[in-house]
Design a protein around this motif. Structure first.
Motif, PDB file in Angstrom:
ATOM      1  N   ASN A 350       0.835  -1.193   0.000  1.00  0.00           N
ATOM      2  CA  ASN A 350       0.000   0.000   0.000  1.00  0.00           C
ATOM      3  C   ASN A 350       0.877   1.252   0.000  1.00  0.00           C
ATOM      4  O   ASN A 350       0.582   2.228   0.691  1.00  0.00           O
ATOM      5  CB  ASN A 350      -0.927   0.000   1.215  1.00  0.00           C
ATOM      6  CG  ASN A 350      -2.291   0.588   0.897  1.00  0.00           C
ATOM      7  OD1 ASN A 350      -2.594   0.895  -0.250  1.00  0.00           O
ATOM      8  ND2 ASN A 350      -3.107   0.760   1.924  1.00  0.00           N
ATOM      9  N   GLN A 351       1.954   1.218  -0.794  1.00  0.00           N
ATOM     10  CA  GLN A 351       2.928   2.307  -0.804  1.00  0.00           C
ATOM     11  C   GLN A 351       2.343   3.582  -1.391  1.00  0.00           C
ATOM     12  O   GLN A 351       1.739   3.551  -2.462  1.00  0.00           O
ATOM     13  CB  GLN A 351       4.195   1.889  -1.557  1.00  0.00           C
ATOM     14  CG  GLN A 351       4.057   1.697  -3.052  1.00  0.00           C
ATOM     15  CD  GLN A 351       3.553   0.337  -3.476  1.00  0.00           C
ATOM     16  OE1 GLN A 351       3.011  -0.400  -2.659  1.00  0.00           O
ATOM     17  NE2 GLN A 351       3.712  -0.011  -4.745  1.00  0.00           N
ATOM     18  N   ARG A 352       2.523   4.700  -0.710  1.00  0.00           N
ATOM     19  CA  ARG A 352       1.992   5.979  -1.182  1.00  0.00           C
ATOM     20  C   ARG A 352       3.044   7.076  -1.204  1.00  0.00           C
ATOM     21  O   ARG A 352       2.795   8.133  -1.768  1.00  0.00           O
ATOM     22  CB  ARG A 352       0.834   6.439  -0.276  1.00  0.00           C
ATOM     23  CG  ARG A 352      -0.270   5.427  -0.119  1.00  0.00           C
ATOM     24  CD  ARG A 352      -1.109   5.287  -1.359  1.00  0.00           C
ATOM     25  NE  ARG A 352      -2.100   4.213  -1.229  1.00  0.00           N
ATOM     26  CZ  ARG A 352      -3.202   4.132  -1.937  1.00  0.00           C
ATOM     27  NH1 ARG A 352      -3.484   5.062  -2.823  1.00  0.00           N
ATOM     28  NH2 ARG A 352      -4.031   3.123  -1.775  1.00  0.00           N
ATOM     29  N   SER A 353       4.187   6.844  -0.593  1.00  0.00           N
ATOM     30  CA  SER A 353       5.246   7.854  -0.551  1.00  0.00           C
ATOM     31  C   SER A 353       6.499   7.304  -1.202  1.00  0.00           C
ATOM     32  O   SER A 353       6.611   6.100  -1.473  1.00  0.00           O
ATOM     33  CB  SER A 353       5.551   8.246   0.899  1.00  0.00           C
ATOM     34  OG  SER A 353       6.194   7.175   1.580  1.00  0.00           O
ATOM     35  N   PHE A 407      -0.316  19.306 -10.801  1.00  0.00           N
ATOM     36  CA  PHE A 407      -0.284  17.988 -11.432  1.00  0.00           C
ATOM     37  C   PHE A 407      -1.707  17.461 -11.462  1.00  0.00           C
ATOM     38  O   PHE A 407      -2.366  17.365 -10.418  1.00  0.00           O
ATOM     39  CB  PHE A 407       0.620  17.031 -10.656  1.00  0.00           C
ATOM     40  CG  PHE A 407       0.779  15.679 -11.298  1.00  0.00           C
ATOM     41  CD1 PHE A 407       1.852  15.415 -12.140  1.00  0.00           C
ATOM     42  CD2 PHE A 407      -0.149  14.675 -11.079  1.00  0.00           C
ATOM     43  CE1 PHE A 407       2.001  14.176 -12.741  1.00  0.00           C
ATOM     44  CE2 PHE A 407      -0.025  13.428 -11.674  1.00  0.00           C
ATOM     45  CZ  PHE A 407       1.060  13.180 -12.502  1.00  0.00           C
ATOM     46  N   GLU A 408      -2.173  17.090 -12.652  1.00  0.00           N
ATOM     47  CA  GLU A 408      -3.550  16.630 -12.818  1.00  0.00           C
ATOM     48  C   GLU A 408      -3.571  15.150 -13.173  1.00  0.00           C
ATOM     49  O   GLU A 408      -3.149  14.746 -14.262  1.00  0.00           O
ATOM     50  CB  GLU A 408      -4.249  17.456 -13.903  1.00  0.00           C
ATOM     51  CG  GLU A 408      -5.744  17.169 -13.995  1.00  0.00           C
ATOM     52  CD  GLU A 408      -6.443  18.169 -14.897  1.00  0.00           C
ATOM     53  OE1 GLU A 408      -6.670  19.308 -14.438  1.00  0.00           O
ATOM     54  OE2 GLU A 408      -6.734  17.819 -16.071  1.00  0.00           O
ATOM     55  N   GLU A 409      -4.097  14.354 -12.251  1.00  0.00           N
ATOM     56  CA  GLU A 409      -4.162  12.909 -12.448  1.00  0.00           C
ATOM     57  C   GLU A 409      -5.398  12.496 -13.250  1.00  0.00           C
ATOM     58  O   GLU A 409      -5.414  11.434 -13.870  1.00  0.00           O
ATOM     59  CB  GLU A 409      -4.153  12.229 -11.075  1.00  0.00           C
ATOM     60  CG  GLU A 409      -4.115  10.727 -11.091  1.00  0.00           C
ATOM     61  CD  GLU A 409      -4.066  10.149  -9.708  1.00  0.00           C
ATOM     62  OE1 GLU A 409      -4.844   9.203  -9.426  1.00  0.00           O
ATOM     63  OE2 GLU A 409      -3.264  10.632  -8.883  1.00  0.00           O
ATOM     64  N   ARG A 419       0.462  11.301  -3.270  1.00  0.00           N
ATOM     65  CA  ARG A 419       1.562  11.685  -2.385  1.00  0.00           C
ATOM     66  C   ARG A 419       2.930  11.514  -3.023  1.00  0.00           C
ATOM     67  O   ARG A 419       3.767  12.406  -2.945  1.00  0.00           O
ATOM     68  CB  ARG A 419       1.482  10.896  -1.071  1.00  0.00           C
ATOM     69  CG  ARG A 419       2.583  11.271  -0.074  1.00  0.00           C
ATOM     70  CD  ARG A 419       2.410  10.501   1.221  1.00  0.00           C
ATOM     71  NE  ARG A 419       3.548  10.701   2.117  1.00  0.00           N
ATOM     72  CZ  ARG A 419       3.713  10.083   3.281  1.00  0.00           C
ATOM     73  NH1 ARG A 419       2.775   9.243   3.708  1.00  0.00           N
ATOM     74  NH2 ARG A 419       4.794  10.300   4.017  1.00  0.00           N
ATOM     75  N   TRP A 420       3.206  10.351  -3.635  1.00  0.00           N
ATOM     76  CA  TRP A 420       4.562  10.163  -4.158  1.00  0.00           C
ATOM     77  C   TRP A 420       4.861  11.132  -5.299  1.00  0.00           C
ATOM     78  O   TRP A 420       5.985  11.596  -5.432  1.00  0.00           O
ATOM     79  CB  TRP A 420       4.817   8.711  -4.576  1.00  0.00           C
ATOM     80  CG  TRP A 420       4.130   8.237  -5.820  1.00  0.00           C
ATOM     81  CD1 TRP A 420       4.472   8.487  -7.109  1.00  0.00           C
ATOM     82  CD2 TRP A 420       2.956   7.420  -5.880  1.00  0.00           C
ATOM     83  NE1 TRP A 420       3.613   7.879  -7.995  1.00  0.00           N
ATOM     84  CE2 TRP A 420       2.676   7.205  -7.265  1.00  0.00           C
ATOM     85  CE3 TRP A 420       2.141   6.829  -4.932  1.00  0.00           C
ATOM     86  CZ2 TRP A 420       1.595   6.434  -7.680  1.00  0.00           C
ATOM     87  CZ3 TRP A 420       1.069   6.065  -5.351  1.00  0.00           C
ATOM     88  CH2 TRP A 420       0.798   5.881  -6.707  1.00  0.00           C
ATOM     89  N   VAL A 421       3.843  11.472  -6.083  1.00  0.00           N
ATOM     90  CA  VAL A 421       4.054  12.440  -7.156  1.00  0.00           C
ATOM     91  C   VAL A 421       4.334  13.821  -6.560  1.00  0.00           C
ATOM     92  O   VAL A 421       5.235  14.533  -7.008  1.00  0.00           O
ATOM     93  CB  VAL A 421       2.839  12.487  -8.102  1.00  0.00           C
ATOM     94  CG1 VAL A 421       3.017  13.591  -9.138  1.00  0.00           C
ATOM     95  CG2 VAL A 421       2.646  11.149  -8.785  1.00  0.00           C
ATOM     96  N   SER A 422       3.572  14.187  -5.530  1.00  0.00           N
ATOM     97  CA  SER A 422       3.792  15.470  -4.870  1.00  0.00           C
ATOM     98  C   SER A 422       5.209  15.552  -4.303  1.00  0.00           C
ATOM     99  O   SER A 422       5.891  16.582  -4.435  1.00  0.00           O
ATOM    100  CB  SER A 422       2.758  15.664  -3.758  1.00  0.00           C
ATOM    101  OG  SER A 422       2.950  16.900  -3.099  1.00  0.00           O
ATOM    102  N   ALA A 508       8.296   5.510 -11.465  1.00  0.00           N
ATOM    103  CA  ALA A 508       8.165   6.841 -10.878  1.00  0.00           C
ATOM    104  C   ALA A 508       9.499   7.358 -10.366  1.00  0.00           C
ATOM    105  O   ALA A 508       9.797   8.560 -10.480  1.00  0.00           O
ATOM    106  CB  ALA A 508       7.141   6.823  -9.740  1.00  0.00           C
ATOM    107  N   LEU A 509      10.324   6.461  -9.823  1.00  0.00           N
ATOM    108  CA  LEU A 509      11.594   6.881  -9.221  1.00  0.00           C
ATOM    109  C   LEU A 509      12.720   7.009 -10.245  1.00  0.00           C
ATOM    110  O   LEU A 509      13.834   7.374  -9.883  1.00  0.00           O
ATOM    111  CB  LEU A 509      12.007   5.901  -8.126  1.00  0.00           C
ATOM    112  CG  LEU A 509      11.017   5.728  -6.964  1.00  0.00           C
ATOM    113  CD1 LEU A 509      11.641   4.917  -5.846  1.00  0.00           C
ATOM    114  CD2 LEU A 509      10.534   7.073  -6.441  1.00  0.00           C
ATOM    115  N   THR A 510      12.435   6.701 -11.509  1.00  0.00           N
ATOM    116  CA  THR A 510      13.469   6.833 -12.546  1.00  0.00           C
ATOM    117  C   THR A 510      12.952   7.719 -13.674  1.00  0.00           C
ATOM    118  O   THR A 510      13.141   8.932 -13.661  1.00  0.00           O
ATOM    119  CB  THR A 510      13.887   5.446 -13.065  1.00  0.00           C
ATOM    120  OG1 THR A 510      12.731   4.705 -13.512  1.00  0.00           O
ATOM    121  CG2 THR A 510      14.585   4.642 -11.979  1.00  0.00           C
ATOM    122  N   ASP A 511      12.245   7.142 -14.633  1.00  0.00           N
ATOM    123  CA  ASP A 511      11.797   7.913 -15.786  1.00  0.00           C
ATOM    124  C   ASP A 511      10.823   9.024 -15.414  1.00  0.00           C
ATOM    125  O   ASP A 511      10.866  10.121 -15.970  1.00  0.00           O
ATOM    126  CB  ASP A 511      11.145   6.985 -16.814  1.00  0.00           C
ATOM    127  CG  ASP A 511      12.144   6.036 -17.451  1.00  0.00           C
ATOM    128  OD1 ASP A 511      13.346   6.274 -17.294  1.00  0.00           O
ATOM    129  OD2 ASP A 511      11.729   5.068 -18.109  1.00  0.00           O
TER     130      ASP A 511
END
Length: 533
Positions: A350-353, A407-409, A419-422, A508-511
């Protein structure tokens, strides 16, 4: 290949025997040596590219690698020209095609086979760079009095440095040498005496093949090492060379590996665990994937698709006889419950950050016995994020400011960044204009009920990622009152594909964050000093 490969004192064996040299005390740690050998053995002359782009930070590292090459007399003869203009690329492509036809004619009977080969990717690659020798090289006599061609050898070292670094970065590079140098020099307005020696095609690729393209095509094969190494006299065999080690054995001997443990028949209900297992080299454990999987591309061809996000083909899934299923979020609770009742082991993350994503990746790696391999990947991700923060800090110290980012999802209704995008927006250099919504895990709780609130918060940059639907910047600009938003006025409305940024995993953490960083730092460099923007 027989025998046992060994670095003295390491106790690591595989492949063919090799004794540590006398200078072994100065050797790098095992994993670092492995990375060097792996880049050498897995470097490929790439011709097929997958579009996309190469992040500015990655380009900078590749250029630094090239510029730190050795050169005779420290003459540093290389000059590198980035070709961004589409018309110039077309002209270079035409020159290569002209020479391709002439080469085919010169090859005689092999001409037809040559024409079947793809020899360049000038129009397909994200980046095109021309490497040339600088004018005035005649003044450099040191090391060149009897061998004037050492300027070419020096520049080739720079290209090789760049090539190996590109492979380590996961970026494809192809060296095109089929062209008339004078014609290329004229296209790029080079001064008299300058000599182009390479057109480098650089960019993302779908895969790196196990063997060089020309070897796979049957054009030529790599010679045995014993045929090219002599002792004392030309043609006299070097007895100690013996049979060369298999490069794969060599790399396997000096790099961390995965233990033979954990689940062997895994179904991934979302994309991030699929991509991660591929990155760990454990794709053989995967027996089923989500229908929404696009990373890596090959997974869609190699693995059966048995689920959507909120539903799954339970009968088909169970027929695969999984011994473990990975899922994501409480939204997959019903799928998980049904599988658990069927006796299947299920892990739902349930990762969000950002930190929770990194922790999830570490947990998956541990379950399949790949903690050591994963540690290198995770360290690289953390280092890259830290590098971005340092680049932003330098800009802030120079008086630039962070852009306000919306940022518009989703667009109907408007849903802002998870959260992780923010957090990644902040790492990349921006400020999320709805930080209070980012902490909410569910999309329904991140709805921007009043579109005029976006206008009031005046974002400098708008980034859309409509969760599997194509983003339409023109629709954004047409919303009532939105033409007054700085991002719309100045054309700072962008798309990042949802597979790159809304996947809470490696993407998310690379590209994903690389694209955020490029967009945001380009804004900072262009507008960051202007407080009126």
């Amino acid at each position: 290949m027989g025998g046992a490969f060994e670095f003295a004192g390491d106790g690591t064996q595989a492949g063919t025997h090799m004794v540590e040299p006398a200078g072994g005390a100065m050797a790098w740690p095992l994993a670092q040596r492995a990375a060097v050998y792996r880049a050498i053995f897995e470097r490929r002359d790439m011709r097929h590219f997958a579009g996309g782009e190469v992040a500015t930070a990655v380009l900078h590292r590749l250029l630094l690698a090239a510029h730190h090459a050795p050169s005779v007399g420290f003459m540093q003869p290389w000059r590198l020209i980035r070709v961004r203009d589409a018309a110039l690329r077309q002209r270079l492509h035409a020159l290569v095609e002209q020479e391709r036809q002439r080469t085919a004619e010169a090859l005689g009977e092999r001409g037809a086979a040559f024409l079947r080969l793809k020899v360049q990717g000038i129009l397909d690659a994200a980046e095109v760079w021309v490497v040339a020798l600088a004018e005035g090289r005649e003044s450099h006599v040191f090391g060149r009095r009897t061998m004037p061609f050492m300027d070419v050898a020096s520049a080739a070292c720079a290209i090789q440095n760049m090539w190996l670094a590109a492979r380590a970065e996961g970026v494809g590079l192809g060296w095109v040498s089929i062209f008339e140098p004078a014609a290329v020099a004229a296209v790029l307005d080079m001064p008299a005496g300058a000599l182009p020696i390479a057109i480098l095609c650089l960019g993302p690729v779908e895969r790196f093949d196990d063997a060089p393209m020309l070897q796979q095509a049957g054009w030529a094969q790599r010679l045995p090492l014993a045929e090219v190494v002599f002792e004392d006299r030309w043609g006299r065999p070097c007895a100690w060379v013996g049979r060369a080690p298999n490069p794969r054995d060599l790399v396997a001997a000096v790099q961390p590996g995965c233990a033979d443990m954990g689940p062997r028949r895994i179904v991934c209900l979302t994309e991030e665990t699929t991509e991660w297992l591929y990155l760990l080299g454990q794709e053989h454990r995967i027996v089923g994937i989500s229908g929404y999987t696009v990373r890596p591309r090959r997974a869609r061809q190699e693995k059966p698709r048995v689920s959507a996000f909120l539903s799954a083909k339970i009968d088909q899934l169970l027929a695969l006889k999984p011994d473990h299923v990975f899922g994501f979020s409480d939204l997959q609770a019903n799928i998980a419950a049904e599988l658990i009742r069927a006796g299947v082991a299920v892990t739902v993350f349930n990762q969000r950050s950002v930190e929770q994503i990194l922790a999830m990746l570490a947990q998956v790696a541990a379950l399949v016995g790949c903690s050591d391999v994963a540690a290198g990947h995770l360290a690289a991700m953390r280092a890259r994020l830290q590098g971005m923060q340092e680049a932003v800090a330098q800009r802030l110290a120079a008086g630039q400011r962070r852009p306000r980012v919306y940022f518009e999802e989703w667009d109907e209704p408007l849903i802002s960044a998870i959260r992780w995008v923010s957090e990644l927006i902040g790492i990349a250099g921006g400020e999320d204009i709805f930080p209070e919504l980012a902490t909410q895990p569910h999309g329904k709780d991140r709805i921007v009920h009043d579109p005029q609130e976006v206008v009031r918060r005046a974002p400098d940059v708008i980034i859309g990622s409509w969760c599997g639907k194509k983003f339409r910047p023109e629709r954004v600009a047409q919303r009532p009152g939105w033409s007054d938003i700085p991002a719309v006025r100045h054309g700072q409305v962008f798309e990042i594909k949802s597979a790159d940024i809304l996947q809470p995993g490696p993407a998310a953490l690379t590209d994903g964050v690389e694209q955020l960083h490029r967009i945001i730092t380009e804004w900072m460099d262009r507008h960051g000093h202007d407080r009126t923007v």
